[in-house]
Design a protein around this motif. Structure first.
Motif, short mmCIF file in Angstrom:
data_model
loop_
_atom_site.label_atom_id
_atom_site.label_comp_id
_atom_site.label_asym_id
_atom_site.label_seq_id
_atom_site.Cartn_x
_atom_site.Cartn_y
_atom_site.Cartn_z
N GLY A 71 -5.14 -0.97 -0.91
CA GLY A 71 -5.16 0.26 -0.14
C GLY A 71 -5.98 0.13 1.14
O GLY A 71 -5.92 0.99 2.01
N TYR A 72 -6.75 -0.94 1.24
CA TYR A 72 -7.56 -1.18 2.42
C TYR A 72 -6.83 -2.12 3.38
O TYR A 72 -5.99 -2.90 2.95
N PRO A 73 -7.18 -2.06 4.68
CA PRO A 73 -6.57 -3.01 5.62
C PRO A 73 -6.88 -4.45 5.21
O PRO A 73 -8.02 -4.78 4.89
N GLY A 74 -5.87 -5.27 5.17
CA GLY A 74 -6.05 -6.66 4.75
C GLY A 74 -6.19 -6.80 3.25
O GLY A 74 -6.60 -7.85 2.76
N GLY A 75 -5.84 -5.77 2.50
CA GLY A 75 -6.03 -5.78 1.05
C GLY A 75 -4.83 -6.21 0.25
O GLY A 75 -4.77 -5.96 -0.95
N ARG A 76 -3.84 -6.82 0.91
CA ARG A 76 -2.66 -7.29 0.18
C ARG A 76 -2.91 -8.69 -0.36
O ARG A 76 -3.33 -9.59 0.37
#
Length: 119
Positions: A71-76
């Motif tokens: 859910g955070y940027p770069g969290g994939r």
């Protein structure tokens, strides 16, 4: 006194493909194999998958990518089916596959609790 009428359905996964086993489990969990099927009513069946470690997974499919997102940027995060199976076991691979085949509504989590996987 309340009595539950849970039916149990067993699937033998030995020598079968992952998709076939997952499709069969999802269909039974949703209740589409019952003549009294209704989308808004949850089926009262417990699905048990036996011999999960004896699934037939070809080399080409072992490179299939499973993703998670925090859910955070770069969290994939991505990992292959083979890596996920060694890290958490083949049962987790089957759970994620069946979960993707279930409808995305309030019944999804209770239906997943009715899925039992034995290695």
């Amino acid at each position: 006194m309340t009595t539950t009428t849970n039916k149990t359905h067993t699937i033998d996964a030995a020598g079968k493909r992952l998709g076939k086993v997952a499709t069969e489990a999802a269909t039974i969990l949703i209740g589409k194999n019952e003549p009294t099927f209704a989308k808004h009513i949850m089926s009262d069946v417990v699905v048990t998958i036996e011999n999960a470690s004896k699934l037939d997974i070809p080399e080409k499919k072992k490179g299939e990518i499973y993703q998670s997102f925090s859910g955070y940027p770069g969290g994939r995060k991505e990992e292959t089916l083979d890596h996920l199976a060694t890290r958490l076991g083949i049962a987790e691979v089957i759970k994620r596959t069946v979960n993707g085949m279930l409808p995305k509504n309030k019944h999804q989590k209770p239906l997943m609790k009715q899925l039992i996987i034995n290695e």
